[in-house]
Scaffold this motif. Structure first.
Motif, PDB file in Angstrom:
ATOM      1  N   VAL A 260       0.833  -1.198   0.000  1.00 22.74           N
ATOM      2  CA  VAL A 260       0.000   0.000   0.000  1.00 22.74           C
ATOM      3  C   VAL A 260       0.872   1.253   0.000  1.00 22.74           C
ATOM      4  CG1 VAL A 260      -1.777   1.275   1.245  1.00 22.74           C
ATOM      5  CG2 VAL A 260      -1.856  -1.222   1.162  1.00 22.74           C
ATOM      6  N   ASP A 261       1.963   1.228   0.754  1.00 17.91           N
ATOM      7  CA  ASP A 261       2.847   2.390   0.813  1.00 17.91           C
ATOM      8  C   ASP A 261       3.498   2.668  -0.538  1.00 17.91           C
ATOM      9  OD1 ASP A 261       2.288   2.891   3.440  1.00 17.91           O
ATOM     10  OD2 ASP A 261       3.995   1.769   4.218  1.00 17.91           O
ATOM     11  N   ILE A 262       3.927   1.614  -1.243  1.00 19.05           N
ATOM     12  CA  ILE A 262       4.532   1.810  -2.559  1.00 19.05           C
ATOM     13  C   ILE A 262       3.502   2.346  -3.543  1.00 19.05           C
ATOM     14  CG2 ILE A 262       5.696   0.691  -4.500  1.00 19.05           C
ATOM     15  CD1 ILE A 262       6.865  -1.312  -2.517  1.00 19.05           C
ATOM     16  N   LEU A 263       2.273   1.865  -3.446  1.00 17.65           N
ATOM     17  CA  LEU A 263       1.196   2.372  -4.300  1.00 17.65           C
ATOM     18  C   LEU A 263       0.997   3.868  -4.058  1.00 17.65           C
ATOM     19  CD1 LEU A 263      -1.069   1.941  -6.318  1.00 17.65           C
ATOM     20  CD2 LEU A 263      -2.519   1.138  -4.449  1.00 17.65           C
ATOM     21  N   ARG A 264       0.997   4.276  -2.811  1.00 20.67           N
ATOM     22  CA  ARG A 264       0.862   5.704  -2.497  1.00 20.67           C
ATOM     23  C   ARG A 264       2.026   6.502  -3.067  1.00 20.67           C
ATOM     24  NH1 ARG A 264       0.051   7.348   3.454  1.00 20.67           N
ATOM     25  NH2 ARG A 264      -0.314   9.317   2.389  1.00 20.67           N
ATOM     26  N   ARG A 265       3.215   5.945  -2.996  1.00 17.83           N
ATOM     27  CA  ARG A 265       4.385   6.647  -3.527  1.00 17.83           C
ATOM     28  C   ARG A 265       4.289   6.801  -5.048  1.00 17.83           C
ATOM     29  NH1 ARG A 265       9.032   6.976  -0.323  1.00 17.83           N
ATOM     30  NH2 ARG A 265      10.384   6.586  -2.124  1.00 17.83           N
ATOM     31  N   TRP A 266       3.741   5.806  -5.733  1.00 15.85           N
ATOM     32  CA  TRP A 266       3.545   5.940  -7.172  1.00 15.85           C
ATOM     33  C   TRP A 266       2.528   7.042  -7.480  1.00 15.85           C
ATOM     34  CZ3 TRP A 266       6.204   5.015 -11.233  1.00 15.85           C
ATOM     35  CH2 TRP A 266       7.108   3.961 -11.285  1.00 15.85           C
ATOM     36  N   LEU A 267       1.469   7.119  -6.692  1.00 11.32           N
ATOM     37  CA  LEU A 267       0.489   8.187  -6.895  1.00 11.32           C
ATOM     38  C   LEU A 267       1.132   9.557  -6.704  1.00 11.32           C
ATOM     39  CD1 LEU A 267      -2.604   6.599  -5.105  1.00 11.32           C
ATOM     40  CD2 LEU A 267      -2.321   6.976  -7.570  1.00 11.32           C
ATOM     41  N   TYR A 268       2.076   9.640  -5.768  1.00 15.07           N
ATOM     42  CA  TYR A 268       2.816  10.889  -5.573  1.00 15.07           C
ATOM     43  C   TYR A 268       3.641  11.202  -6.822  1.00 15.07           C
ATOM     44  CZ  TYR A 268       6.178  14.217  -3.642  1.00 15.07           C
ATOM     45  OH  TYR A 268       6.967  15.335  -3.446  1.00 15.07           O
ATOM     46  N   ASN A 269       4.310  10.201  -7.395  1.00  8.02           N
ATOM     47  CA  ASN A 269       5.066  10.386  -8.637  1.00  8.02           C
ATOM     48  C   ASN A 269       4.171  10.910  -9.754  1.00  8.02           C
ATOM     49  OD1 ASN A 269       7.343   9.333  -7.430  1.00  8.02           O
ATOM     50  ND2 ASN A 269       7.691   7.758  -8.958  1.00  8.02           N
ATOM     51  N   ILE A 270       3.003  10.287  -9.890  1.00 10.07           N
ATOM     52  CA  ILE A 270       2.083  10.652 -10.963  1.00 10.07           C
ATOM     53  C   ILE A 270       1.570  12.070 -10.765  1.00 10.07           C
ATOM     54  CG2 ILE A 270      -0.135  10.083 -12.035  1.00 10.07           C
ATOM     55  CD1 ILE A 270       0.480   7.127 -11.127  1.00 10.07           C
ATOM     56  N   ASP A 271       1.276  12.415  -9.525  1.00  9.28           N
ATOM     57  CA  ASP A 271       0.853  13.775  -9.190  1.00  9.28           C
ATOM     58  C   ASP A 271       1.929  14.773  -9.614  1.00  9.28           C
ATOM     59  OD1 ASP A 271       0.537  16.228  -7.482  1.00  9.28           O
ATOM     60  OD2 ASP A 271      -1.215  15.127  -6.795  1.00  9.28           O
ATOM     61  N   ASN A 272       3.186  14.469  -9.297  1.00  8.73           N
ATOM     62  CA  ASN A 272       4.314  15.313  -9.702  1.00  8.73           C
ATOM     63  C   ASN A 272       4.344  15.508 -11.208  1.00  8.73           C
ATOM     64  OD1 ASN A 272       5.616  16.173  -7.430  1.00  8.73           O
ATOM     65  ND2 ASN A 272       7.408  14.876  -7.655  1.00  8.73           N
ATOM     66  N   TYR A 273       4.134  14.423 -11.912  1.00  8.19           N
ATOM     67  CA  TYR A 273       4.221  14.476 -13.370  1.00  8.19           C
ATOM     68  C   TYR A 273       3.092  15.314 -13.961  1.00  8.19           C
ATOM     69  CZ  TYR A 273       4.526  13.080 -18.225  1.00  8.19           C
ATOM     70  OH  TYR A 273       4.635  13.108 -19.583  1.00  8.19           O
ATOM     71  N   PHE A 274       1.859  15.035 -13.544  1.00  9.31           N
ATOM     72  CA  PHE A 274       0.728  15.762 -14.102  1.00  9.31           C
ATOM     73  C   PHE A 274       0.781  17.253 -13.776  1.00  9.31           C
ATOM     74  CE2 PHE A 274      -2.394  11.943 -14.380  1.00  9.31           C
ATOM     75  CZ  PHE A 274      -1.789  11.576 -15.561  1.00  9.31           C
ATOM     76  N   THR A 275       1.418  17.609 -12.688  1.00  9.87           N
ATOM     77  CA  THR A 275       1.507  19.016 -12.298  1.00  9.87           C
ATOM     78  C   THR A 275       2.211  19.853 -13.360  1.00  9.87           C
ATOM     79  OG1 THR A 275       1.507  18.463  -9.945  1.00  9.87           O
ATOM     80  CG2 THR A 275       2.398  20.612 -10.549  1.00  9.87           C
ATOM     81  N   SER A 276       3.155  19.260 -14.085  1.00 12.68           N
ATOM     82  CA  SER A 276       3.968  20.042 -15.020  1.00 12.68           C
ATOM     83  C   SER A 276       3.938  19.565 -16.461  1.00 12.68           C
ATOM     84  CB  SER A 276       5.429  20.038 -14.548  1.00 12.68           C
ATOM     85  OG  SER A 276       5.553  20.633 -13.281  1.00 12.68           O
ATOM     86  N   CYS A 277       3.420  18.392 -16.738  1.00 14.73           N
ATOM     87  CA  CYS A 277       3.558  17.844 -18.087  1.00 14.73           C
ATOM     88  C   CYS A 277       2.663  18.562 -19.085  1.00 14.73           C
ATOM     89  CB  CYS A 277       3.251  16.356 -18.094  1.00 14.73           C
ATOM     90  SG  CYS A 277       1.486  15.970 -18.120  1.00 14.73           S
ATOM     91  N   GLU A 278       3.126  18.617 -20.323  1.00 15.67           N
ATOM     92  CA  GLU A 278       2.343  19.155 -21.422  1.00 15.67           C
ATOM     93  C   GLU A 278       2.275  18.173 -22.587  1.00 15.67           C
ATOM     94  OE1 GLU A 278       3.922  22.926 -22.507  1.00 15.67           O
ATOM     95  OE2 GLU A 278       3.486  23.865 -20.564  1.00 15.67           O
ATOM     96  N   LEU A 279       3.093  17.137 -22.545  1.00 12.65           N
ATOM     97  CA  LEU A 279       3.132  16.149 -23.618  1.00 12.65           C
ATOM     98  C   LEU A 279       2.124  15.038 -23.327  1.00 12.65           C
ATOM     99  CD1 LEU A 279       7.001  15.840 -24.036  1.00 12.65           C
ATOM    100  CD2 LEU A 279       5.422  17.144 -25.463  1.00 12.65           C
TER     101      LEU A 279
END
Length: 426
Positions: A260-279
């Motif tokens: 569960v903790d690793i899943l949460r960490r992946w969601l954090y990664n994805i959040d980081n990505y969507f915050t700035s991505c344009e592609l």
């Protein structure tokens, strides 16, 4: 019954009166207790007072560096998995001692103890939650990248690499690296794993987090992350695999915390990505669909996971609503609309769902010069309206007014008061 924290404190107090071998046995028992601790337990135990006590014991030679590292590395490991951040270690005497030891070991011309240096760097990076000076970073990061670059697939090496990458992911959190510094090294680690699968799930996620935390330092990173390393494809595969491995009918402790903790960490990664991505591409559409599936699977017991899934969808709504109807194809809009009815929600979930709707509404209201974009937005409005009719258009509207009023009375003041502001097509 004696609590975990009480048993831990009792064992710690006994360390000074033990020989080194006995100390190791007690520390192994303490580490077992740490593994079982929640955030409150960790907060209770790992205080500045405890770190200063460890410093004193090391200085007085009643606790060896080896045994101290054995305890502190596991403490840092568990704190990072639990997303527990504090300044207790960073402001302790022990933190200063670690920094001096790292510099001293690095400056040795001969007989440098590489294993000790790695251990010191890992402990310091895992426990520290403060800005690290350039002098120290340019020792710690290359040291840990070298440790993380081992390619053997045996269990012992995998654990060593996992620890090094987890420590690196924490460094990137508050320390920005300019330009392409260390970019080639972390790219190689990620690409090698994509081909050979030599990393543990936590190690692979941590490698991405070290890269993602430096996202804001250069535009060129977006092309590397999206097109060369295929972040969306990899994140989707990982969270789908984790979703399959979690027994969603059990609580977090019964499942084994780490999945569960690793899943949460992946969601954090994805959040980081969507915050700035344009592609935007098809890989991103698939990733959003997987997040929706995790959101549905977590219903009932894992409210934190559900909140974080909606948080990611909110960011996606702000930046990508006109990209090939991704939010509709992924069922994100449909699922959120289903959740709006108050009878199925707690206060926080109502709040997050309304933020999602408002993000779409605000995005669709923005002025645009491109005719094709205008057509896409008009079509998206139509499809959202059709989906609302399927869910019960009038019921949703009525529910919104009641929910907004209720939330406003209970401290959610930042939400708009008018239901029509949430869904442009109303």
């Amino acid at each position: 019954m004696t609590t975990r924290t009480e048993r831990f404190s009792k064992l710690f107090d006994e360390l000074e009166r033990c020989r080194e071998g006995e100390q190791m046995q007690k520390i192994e028992e303490m580490n077992g207790l740490i593994d079982e601790m929640n955030k409150e337990d960790i907060k209770t135990v790992f205080t500045r007072k405890l770190f200063n006590k460890i410093y004193k014991m090391i200085e007085e030679r009643t606790l060896s560096w080896g045994n101290a590292i054995l305890l502190l590395k596991n403490a840092g490991y568990c704190k990072k998995l639990k997303y527990f951040y504090d300044y207790e270690f960073s402001t302790s005497l022990l933190s200063d001692r670690f920094q001096k030891m790292i510099i001293k070991e690095e400056e040795k011309k001969e007989e440098k103890n590489e294993r000790l240096l790695v251990d010191l760097c890992e402990c310091f990076a895992l426990l520290n939650f403060y800005f690290i000076s350039d002098d120290l970073r340019f020792i710690i990061v290359p040291c840990l990248l070298k440790a993380a670059s081992k390619k053997e697939g045996n269990e012992e090496t995998q654990k060593e690499v996992e620890m090094a990458l987890l420590a690196l992911s924490n460094i990137g959190l508050r320390n920005i690296f300019k330009g392409d510094l260390f970019l080639d090294e972390i790219k190689e680690i990620i690409l090698y794993n994509q081909e050979h699968h030599n990393l543990t799930r936590l190690a692979y996620q941590s490698a991405w987090l070290f890269l993602m935390n430096r996202y804001y330092s250069g535009e060129s990173l977006e092309k590397v992350i999206t097109n060369k390393l295929h972040f969306a494809r990899e994140a989707r595969r990982e969270i789908e695999e984790l979703k399959r491995n979690v027994d969603w009918k059990r609580n977090e402790e019964e499942n084994g915390r780490i999945k569960v903790d690793i899943l949460r960490r992946w969601l954090y990664n994805i959040d980081n990505y969507f915050t700035s991505c344009e592609l935007w591409n098809e890989e991103l559409a698939g990733l959003i669909g997987s997040i929706v599936q995790v959101f549905l699977a977590a219903r009932g017991r894992y409210q934190i996971i559900r909140n974080e899934c909606v948080g990611v969808l909110i960011i996606a709504a702000r930046i990508g609503v006109e990209h090939e109807d991704i939010l509709l194809k992924s069922r994100a809009v449909e699922v959120i609309l289903e959740e709006i009815h108050p009878s199925t929600l707690n206060n926080d979930m109502v709040y997050h769902c309304l933020r999602f709707c408002f993000s779409i509404s605000e995005r669709l209201k923005e002025k645009t010069d491109g005719e094709s974009t205008k057509i896409k937005r008009k079509e998206l409005k139509r499809k959202i309206f059709e989906k609302m009719e399927e869910e019960g258009h009038e019921d949703i509207t009525t529910s919104l007014y009641g929910v907004i009023s209720f939330l406003s009375e209970n401290g959610y003041d930042e939400l708009p008061k008018n239901a029509s502001e949430y869904l442009t097509c109303l």
